[in-house]
Design an enzyme around this catalytic site. Structure first.
Site, PDB file in Angstrom:
ATOM      1  N   ASP A  10     -18.588  34.872   1.917  1.00  0.00           N
ATOM      2  CA  ASP A  10     -19.715  34.821   0.982  1.00  0.00           C
ATOM      3  C   ASP A  10     -20.901  35.591   1.560  1.00  0.00           C
ATOM      4  O   ASP A  10     -21.947  35.014   1.908  1.00  0.00           O
ATOM      5  CB  ASP A  10     -20.089  33.364   0.702  1.00  0.00           C
ATOM      6  CG  ASP A  10     -18.950  32.613   0.025  1.00  0.00           C
ATOM      7  OD1 ASP A  10     -18.273  33.212  -0.816  1.00  0.00           O
ATOM      8  OD2 ASP A  10     -18.743  31.436   0.357  1.00  0.00           O
ATOM      9  N   LYS A  32     -11.162  35.608   2.219  1.00  0.00           N
ATOM     10  CA  LYS A  32     -11.326  35.683   0.766  1.00  0.00           C
ATOM     11  C   LYS A  32     -12.473  36.626   0.423  1.00  0.00           C
ATOM     12  O   LYS A  32     -13.610  36.415   0.828  1.00  0.00           O
ATOM     13  CB  LYS A  32     -11.595  34.310   0.157  1.00  0.00           C
ATOM     14  CG  LYS A  32     -11.721  34.346  -1.372  1.00  0.00           C
ATOM     15  CD  LYS A  32     -11.834  32.949  -1.963  1.00  0.00           C
ATOM     16  CE  LYS A  32     -13.243  32.403  -1.917  1.00  0.00           C
ATOM     17  NZ  LYS A  32     -14.153  33.096  -2.873  1.00  0.00           N
ATOM     18  N   ASP A  59     -10.287  37.508  -4.714  1.00  0.00           N
ATOM     19  CA  ASP A  59     -10.604  36.438  -5.664  1.00  0.00           C
ATOM     20  C   ASP A  59     -11.492  36.972  -6.792  1.00  0.00           C
ATOM     21  O   ASP A  59     -12.702  36.770  -6.790  1.00  0.00           O
ATOM     22  CB  ASP A  59     -11.313  35.307  -4.888  1.00  0.00           C
ATOM     23  CG  ASP A  59     -11.735  34.152  -5.764  1.00  0.00           C
ATOM     24  OD1 ASP A  59     -11.125  33.948  -6.826  1.00  0.00           O
ATOM     25  OD2 ASP A  59     -12.700  33.447  -5.379  1.00  0.00           O
ATOM     26  N   LEU A  60     -10.861  37.656  -7.764  1.00  0.00           N
ATOM     27  CA  LEU A  60     -11.618  38.243  -8.881  1.00  0.00           C
ATOM     28  C   LEU A  60     -11.452  37.464 -10.183  1.00  0.00           C
ATOM     29  O   LEU A  60     -12.135  37.750 -11.163  1.00  0.00           O
ATOM     30  CB  LEU A  60     -11.201  39.702  -9.086  1.00  0.00           C
ATOM     31  CG  LEU A  60     -11.444  40.629  -7.886  1.00  0.00           C
ATOM     32  CD1 LEU A  60     -11.042  42.057  -8.232  1.00  0.00           C
ATOM     33  CD2 LEU A  60     -12.890  40.569  -7.412  1.00  0.00           C
ATOM     34  N   LYS A  61     -10.534  36.516 -10.210  1.00  0.00           N
ATOM     35  CA  LYS A  61     -10.374  35.604 -11.354  1.00  0.00           C
ATOM     36  C   LYS A  61     -10.319  36.352 -12.693  1.00  0.00           C
ATOM     37  O   LYS A  61     -11.108  36.089 -13.606  1.00  0.00           O
ATOM     38  CB  LYS A  61     -11.509  34.569 -11.386  1.00  0.00           C
ATOM     39  CG  LYS A  61     -11.632  33.700 -10.155  1.00  0.00           C
ATOM     40  CD  LYS A  61     -12.772  32.688 -10.336  1.00  0.00           C
ATOM     41  CE  LYS A  61     -12.925  31.790  -9.127  1.00  0.00           C
ATOM     42  NZ  LYS A  61     -13.560  32.519  -7.996  1.00  0.00           N
ATOM     43  N   LEU A  62      -9.364  37.255 -12.846  1.00  0.00           N
ATOM     44  CA  LEU A  62      -9.283  38.040 -14.072  1.00  0.00           C
ATOM     45  C   LEU A  62      -9.041  37.151 -15.292  1.00  0.00           C
ATOM     46  O   LEU A  62      -8.258  36.199 -15.252  1.00  0.00           O
ATOM     47  CB  LEU A  62      -8.171  39.075 -13.960  1.00  0.00           C
ATOM     48  CG  LEU A  62      -8.277  40.116 -12.842  1.00  0.00           C
ATOM     49  CD1 LEU A  62      -7.255  41.225 -13.071  1.00  0.00           C
ATOM     50  CD2 LEU A  62      -9.674  40.698 -12.722  1.00  0.00           C
ATOM     51  N   HIS A  63      -9.729  37.479 -16.369  1.00  0.00           N
ATOM     52  CA  HIS A  63      -9.603  36.723 -17.623  1.00  0.00           C
ATOM     53  C   HIS A  63      -9.986  37.671 -18.756  1.00  0.00           C
ATOM     54  O   HIS A  63     -11.159  37.899 -19.018  1.00  0.00           O
ATOM     55  CB  HIS A  63     -10.531  35.503 -17.593  1.00  0.00           C
ATOM     56  CG  HIS A  63     -10.376  34.603 -18.785  1.00  0.00           C
ATOM     57  ND1 HIS A  63     -11.030  33.401 -18.890  1.00  0.00           N
ATOM     58  CD2 HIS A  63      -9.642  34.715 -19.919  1.00  0.00           C
ATOM     59  CE1 HIS A  63     -10.719  32.812 -20.035  1.00  0.00           C
ATOM     60  NE2 HIS A  63      -9.883  33.594 -20.676  1.00  0.00           N
ATOM     61  N   ASP A  64      -8.964  38.224 -19.420  1.00  0.00           N
ATOM     62  CA  ASP A  64      -9.206  39.197 -20.484  1.00  0.00           C
ATOM     63  C   ASP A  64      -7.946  39.266 -21.332  1.00  0.00           C
ATOM     64  O   ASP A  64      -7.002  38.502 -21.119  1.00  0.00           O
ATOM     65  CB  ASP A  64      -9.564  40.566 -19.881  1.00  0.00           C
ATOM     66  CG  ASP A  64     -10.540  41.351 -20.767  1.00  0.00           C
ATOM     67  OD1 ASP A  64     -10.281  41.443 -21.986  1.00  0.00           O
ATOM     68  OD2 ASP A  64     -11.539  41.883 -20.233  1.00  0.00           O
ATOM     69  N   ASN A  67      -3.291  43.171 -22.125  1.00  0.00           N
ATOM     70  CA  ASN A  67      -3.142  44.578 -21.764  1.00  0.00           C
ATOM     71  C   ASN A  67      -4.170  45.012 -20.726  1.00  0.00           C
ATOM     72  O   ASN A  67      -3.856  45.766 -19.794  1.00  0.00           O
ATOM     73  CB  ASN A  67      -3.258  45.455 -23.015  1.00  0.00           C
ATOM     74  CG  ASN A  67      -2.863  46.898 -22.745  1.00  0.00           C
ATOM     75  OD1 ASN A  67      -1.783  47.164 -22.217  1.00  0.00           O
ATOM     76  ND2 ASN A  67      -3.735  47.829 -23.100  1.00  0.00           N
ATOM     77  N   THR A 122     -13.847  24.006  -9.027  1.00  0.00           N
ATOM     78  CA  THR A 122     -14.233  22.785  -8.302  1.00  0.00           C
ATOM     79  C   THR A 122     -15.710  22.458  -8.488  1.00  0.00           C
ATOM     80  O   THR A 122     -16.164  21.404  -8.070  1.00  0.00           O
ATOM     81  CB  THR A 122     -13.908  22.908  -6.800  1.00  0.00           C
ATOM     82  OG1 THR A 122     -14.450  24.124  -6.289  1.00  0.00           O
ATOM     83  CG2 THR A 122     -12.405  22.887  -6.573  1.00  0.00           C
ATOM     84  N   ARG A 184     -14.930  20.603   2.821  1.00  0.00           N
ATOM     85  CA  ARG A 184     -16.091  20.327   3.662  1.00  0.00           C
ATOM     86  C   ARG A 184     -15.700  19.362   4.776  1.00  0.00           C
ATOM     87  O   ARG A 184     -14.834  18.496   4.578  1.00  0.00           O
ATOM     88  CB  ARG A 184     -17.214  19.666   2.852  1.00  0.00           C
ATOM     89  CG  ARG A 184     -17.742  20.482   1.675  1.00  0.00           C
ATOM     90  CD  ARG A 184     -18.640  21.602   2.141  1.00  0.00           C
ATOM     91  NE  ARG A 184     -19.321  22.257   1.042  1.00  0.00           N
ATOM     92  CZ  ARG A 184     -18.854  23.273   0.347  1.00  0.00           C
ATOM     93  NH1 ARG A 184     -17.656  23.754   0.647  1.00  0.00           N
ATOM     94  NH2 ARG A 184     -19.541  23.819  -0.634  1.00  0.00           N
ATOM     95  N   GLN A 193     -20.745  22.237  -5.154  1.00  0.00           N
ATOM     96  CA  GLN A 193     -19.402  21.788  -5.505  1.00  0.00           C
ATOM     97  C   GLN A 193     -19.442  20.343  -5.983  1.00  0.00           C
ATOM     98  O   GLN A 193     -20.324  19.574  -5.616  1.00  0.00           O
ATOM     99  CB  GLN A 193     -18.464  21.900  -4.293  1.00  0.00           C
ATOM    100  CG  GLN A 193     -18.332  23.308  -3.731  1.00  0.00           C
ATOM    101  CD  GLN A 193     -17.362  24.168  -4.516  1.00  0.00           C
ATOM    102  OE1 GLN A 193     -17.053  23.870  -5.659  1.00  0.00           O
ATOM    103  NE2 GLN A 193     -16.904  25.243  -3.916  1.00  0.00           N
ATOM    104  N   ARG A 214     -19.036  28.185   3.368  1.00  0.00           N
ATOM    105  CA  ARG A 214     -20.301  27.962   4.082  1.00  0.00           C
ATOM    106  C   ARG A 214     -20.190  27.016   5.264  1.00  0.00           C
ATOM    107  O   ARG A 214     -20.964  27.114   6.210  1.00  0.00           O
ATOM    108  CB  ARG A 214     -21.363  27.487   3.076  1.00  0.00           C
ATOM    109  CG  ARG A 214     -21.837  28.602   2.167  1.00  0.00           C
ATOM    110  CD  ARG A 214     -22.572  28.090   0.939  1.00  0.00           C
ATOM    111  NE  ARG A 214     -21.654  27.547  -0.056  1.00  0.00           N
ATOM    112  CZ  ARG A 214     -22.023  27.189  -1.277  1.00  0.00           C
ATOM    113  NH1 ARG A 214     -23.284  27.316  -1.660  1.00  0.00           N
ATOM    114  NH2 ARG A 214     -21.142  26.719  -2.143  1.00  0.00           N
TER     115      ARG A 214
END
Length: 238
Positions: A10, A32, A59-64, A67, A122, A184, A193, A214
């Site tokens: 981060d 990450k 960690d790009l969390k694709l959501h589309d 195609n 989370t 943690r 979180q 962190r």
């Protein structure tokens, strides 16, 4: 995936990243790279980390639409990351398309990256899920539904909280890969979180890999804290 401890980088830029990593000497890490870092530094950050012998979770969390995700994953596969992800909320067709893109983008002789899907973040509470996403079932039911959908689509596993990992493995088998953020130590602040747990709790729950950010990156002595987290994980019996 032979390293169960993933460190979330981060950081704002590459300079901060390598200042941090250089404290670990010869230790080979699982790192990450999230949206903040990737959007600042671009694909070269993955190359730089892989050249140093580290594993990378992109960690790009694709959501589309399917195609678009397929084409994006074809390009991502060429970067050499070990682990990538999408949002399960994108649906089964989108997740299947993600795998197709990864398969077509992975070069001869190389292994396709593991692909997992985010169930519920989370940082999301059950109250938030119900009021903002208008999902009427419990948070746990939502997570297990997304996990089943993910496995049906052929993906390797999911991102979930440690509190849901056991029921996912009970339903889908111990080989289904579970990655859990929100880790943690007992003495840490939970910050933004909601569904957090210790490394020991995650280990007992059968989690495949934990993501720690962190707690390690902001510690006065990151290397010492890394070994504290690792020790708690390794000394806890499943």
């Amino acid at each position: 995936m032979n390293n169960p401890l993933i460190i979330a980088l981060d950081f704002a830029d590459k300079r901060e990243v390598f200042h941090f990593i250089n404290q670990f000497s010869e230790e080979k890490l699982f790192l990450k790279v999230g949206m903040e870092l990737f959007y600042q530094e671009g694909p070269v950050i993955v190359d730089d980390l892989k050249e140093r012998g580290h594993q990378v979770f992109l960690d790009l969390k694709l959501h589309d639409i399917p195609n678009t995700v397929k084409k994006a994953m074809k390009g991502i596969a060429r970067l050499g990351a070990d682990l990538v992800n999408v949002h399960a909320a994108g649906g089964k067709a989108m997740m299947t398309a993600a795998l197709e893109g990864l398969d077509s983008g992975t070069g001869p002789g190389n292994s396709r990256p593991y692909c997992i899907a985010v169930t519920q973040l989370t940082s999301t509470s059950e109250q938030q899920m119900k009021s903002e996403q208008l999902i009427a079932v419990s948070l746990r039911e939502s997570v297990i539904h997304y996990a089943v959908l993910t496995k049906d689509a052929g993906l390797n596993g999911v991102v979930c909280s440690p509190h849901e990992a056991k029921m996912i493995h009970d339903r889908l088998g111990s080989d289904f890969y579970t990655v859990t953020p929100g880790i943690r130590l007992e003495t840490d602040d939970i910050q933004d979180q909601k569904r957090v747990a210790t490394p020991g709790f995650a280990r007992q729950a059968g989690v495949s890999a934990i993501v720690v950010g962190r707690s390690i990156t902001k510690a006065a002595d990151p290397l010492q804290r890394y070994f504290e987290v690792k020790k708690e994980w390794e000394e806890t019996r499943q």
